[in-house]
Design an enzyme around this catalytic site. Structure first.
Site, PDB file in Angstrom:
ATOM      1  N   TYR A 186       6.150  17.199  11.741  1.00  0.00           N
ATOM      2  CA  TYR A 186       7.082  16.066  11.843  1.00  0.00           C
ATOM      3  C   TYR A 186       8.543  16.508  11.826  1.00  0.00           C
ATOM      4  O   TYR A 186       9.422  15.663  11.643  1.00  0.00           O
ATOM      5  CB  TYR A 186       6.888  15.119  10.642  1.00  0.00           C
ATOM      6  CG  TYR A 186       5.493  14.625  10.391  1.00  0.00           C
ATOM      7  CD1 TYR A 186       4.762  13.980  11.390  1.00  0.00           C
ATOM      8  CD2 TYR A 186       4.914  14.761   9.137  1.00  0.00           C
ATOM      9  CE1 TYR A 186       3.493  13.501  11.127  1.00  0.00           C
ATOM     10  CE2 TYR A 186       3.643  14.278   8.867  1.00  0.00           C
ATOM     11  CZ  TYR A 186       2.939  13.649   9.867  1.00  0.00           C
ATOM     12  OH  TYR A 186       1.691  13.163   9.600  1.00  0.00           O
ATOM     13  N   GLU A 220       0.819  -1.221   0.000  1.00  0.00           N
ATOM     14  CA  GLU A 220       0.000   0.000   0.000  1.00  0.00           C
ATOM     15  C   GLU A 220       0.851   1.268   0.000  1.00  0.00           C
ATOM     16  O   GLU A 220       0.805   2.052   0.949  1.00  0.00           O
ATOM     17  CB  GLU A 220      -0.873   0.038   1.264  1.00  0.00           C
ATOM     18  CG  GLU A 220      -1.824  -1.109   1.429  1.00  0.00           C
ATOM     19  CD  GLU A 220      -2.510  -1.085   2.792  1.00  0.00           C
ATOM     20  OE1 GLU A 220      -3.575  -1.695   2.903  1.00  0.00           O
ATOM     21  OE2 GLU A 220      -1.989  -0.461   3.733  1.00  0.00           O
ATOM     22  N   CYS A 262       1.525  33.231  13.300  1.00  0.00           N
ATOM     23  CA  CYS A 262       2.237  33.666  14.498  1.00  0.00           C
ATOM     24  C   CYS A 262       2.541  32.449  15.371  1.00  0.00           C
ATOM     25  O   CYS A 262       1.984  32.276  16.447  1.00  0.00           O
ATOM     26  CB  CYS A 262       1.391  34.685  15.248  1.00  0.00           C
ATOM     27  SG  CYS A 262       2.283  35.506  16.554  1.00  0.00           S
ATOM     28  N   TYR A 321       1.130  14.255   1.032  1.00  0.00           N
ATOM     29  CA  TYR A 321       0.773  14.864   2.315  1.00  0.00           C
ATOM     30  C   TYR A 321       1.070  16.368   2.324  1.00  0.00           C
ATOM     31  O   TYR A 321       1.402  16.934   3.352  1.00  0.00           O
ATOM     32  CB  TYR A 321       1.498  14.142   3.469  1.00  0.00           C
ATOM     33  CG  TYR A 321       1.266  12.646   3.452  1.00  0.00           C
ATOM     34  CD1 TYR A 321       0.023  12.131   3.801  1.00  0.00           C
ATOM     35  CD2 TYR A 321       2.261  11.758   3.058  1.00  0.00           C
ATOM     36  CE1 TYR A 321      -0.217  10.760   3.756  1.00  0.00           C
ATOM     37  CE2 TYR A 321       2.030  10.388   3.011  1.00  0.00           C
ATOM     38  CZ  TYR A 321       0.788   9.904   3.363  1.00  0.00           C
ATOM     39  OH  TYR A 321       0.555   8.558   3.321  1.00  0.00           O
TER      40      TYR A 321
END
Ligand code: PLP
Length: 433
Positions: A325, A282, A353, A382
């Site tokens: 991440y 996948e 900010c 993503y």
């Protein structure tokens, strides 16, 4: 062999294993930014095809399911399906979009992770119209809830192999109790599925970011699935499909090597051992990451003692991965005379900010100037998908490298449309009194 297949093989032979940010045509990107404005995602479906073919060459006998959540534009789903891949969906919404894009139910899998009732309702409805779609369940009560809704179709069992891998702890799924059922419980649940549904195999997903370094974890996950398959087979439950998940890594750094797909395929086959089942994979990121870049324009340049800060019109609401991440994305200045400017440490900062709203920090880059166009690499996976409207900032547009619209730029009216209407507000006030 037809002329078409010869053409296809030749074009694959010429296609590089990875498309680097430097390979994108500067003038093309510049004219797209001029025409469509920034921030702008640019996407190349032809590159998606090349990535699909490379996967098919490395895994000729496997069922390859594209993890749609990496890039769900309709054109992408069509391209991937046309290339011969199936679609793995993370939500009911993705199932509906895959079916709408013309993907037949037999090529659609829905991976149910703590599935909301609404998702189950929509997917079971979709299954009634497309009875050969597959659902993957990762908890005993998900199986009960599907049965209560009258579902008795193709059901795959997600197991928790106890090993995970990934580029960041937040995407390591394999070992976390959230995902799948423990290996010890799998035989009883598989037997139950086999009695009441059409048992469609076993599944596990280690996380994202299989790289040369992480192959040991991948091997271990696959080995445990192979063992489980043999156990089930011995108990008279033929497994059919062993789905080892996605997570095929891409090189985000310019100097990182491309993933050796043949080595991953070889390691997978070796670790699986003798099984009477079809292998399924996948990949999401691998299919689309290097097919996309993000374009953003410099609107502020600030010299500080530590570094030069280049303020840009894209940020964590456009491309979340660096903030979420600590992900590295290559940055390239598309300014025509960039190479003459000399390099400085540049922090590329978005308009929110938030200290996390940085696309890179103190990176050696050509000295920035107001109006410069910057390209951010590997933004196809993503990227657009994780964009948000935080700060009431409308989501960006996405076009193909040929200038075809994939997703129109959101307007402020789009964002504001979901506000409670005036009438509701007035009634709300009356209730408060
Ligand atoms: C996200 C996900 C994938 C795809 O992961 P990539 O890192 O994009 O390859 C595959 N399978 C499942 C179950 C997922 O959740």
């Amino acid at each position: 062999m037809t002329d078409d297949t010869i053409d296809e093989q030749e074009s694959l032979g010429a296609a590089p294993a990875v498309r680097r940010l430097a390979d994108w045509d500067r003038e093309r990107l510049t004219s797209l930014a001029d025409e469509h404005g920034t921030p702008l995602y640019v996407f190349d479906p032809a590159r998606v095809r090349e990535n699909c073919r490379r996967l098919q060459n490395a895994f000729p006998d496997a069922e390859i399911q594209y993890a749609a959540k990496a890039h769900t534009a309709r054109r992408t789903l069509e391209t991937v399906h046309d290339a011969g891949l199936a679609i793995e969906c993370a939500s009911a919404g993705e199932v509906v979009r895959a079916l709408d894009a013309g993907v037949p139910g037999s090529a659609v899998t829905y991976t149910a992770v703590n599935p909301p009732a609404r998702d189950l309702a929509v997917v079971v409805d979709a299954w009634e119209a497309n009875p050969d779609l597959t659902i993957t369940a990762g908890a005993a009560d998900t199986i009960d809830r599907l049965a209560e809704r009258g579902f008795d179709g193709r059901l795959r069992l997600r197991v928790n192999p106890g090993v995970g891998a990934g580029h960041h702890e937040k995407v390591v799924t394999g070992g976390h109790p959230k995902f799948g059922v423990g290996l010890d419980r799998a035989p009883a649940l598989a037997a139950r599925i086999d009695r009441a549904f059409e048992f469609a195999g076993i599944h596990a997903h280690a996380g994202s970011g299989i790289s040369g370094d992480d192959l040991a974890d991948h091997r271990e996950l696959v080995r445990r699935l192979g063992e489980l398959a043999r156990t089930l087979d011995a108990e008279g439950i033929p497994v059919g499909t062993i789905d080892v998940g996605g997570g095929f890594g891409v090189p985000y750094r310019g100097d990182a090597p491309a993933l050796d797909l043949d080595a991953v395929a070889e390691a997978t086959r070796a670790a699986l051992g003798e099984v009477d089942a079809t292998l399924a994979i996948e990949p999401g990121r691998y299919v689309v990451a290097d097919a996309g870049v993000l374009l953003t324009r410099v609107n502020t340049v600030k010299e500080t003692p530590e570094m030069v800060v280049a303020g840009v019109d894209a940020g964590m609401t456009t491309l979340l991965r660096p903030a979420m991440y600590d992900a590295y994305h290559a940055v390239r200045s598309l300014a025509p005379e960039a190479s003459d400017r000399g390099q400085v440490g540049v922090t590329v900062a978005g308009p929110a900010c938030e200290t996390a709203d940085l696309l890179c920090e103190n990176r050696p880059l050509p000295r920035p100037a107001l109006g410069d166009l910057l390209a951010i690499g590997n933004a196809g996976a993503y990227g657009y998908e994780m964009a948000s409207t935080y700060n009431s900032r409308p989501r960006p547009a996405e076009v193909t490298v040929d200038g075809d619209p994939l997703r129109r730029r959101e307007s402020l009216a789009d964002v504001a449309r979901l506000d409670a209407p005036e009438e509701q507000k007035r009634r709300g006030k009356e209730c408060d009194r």
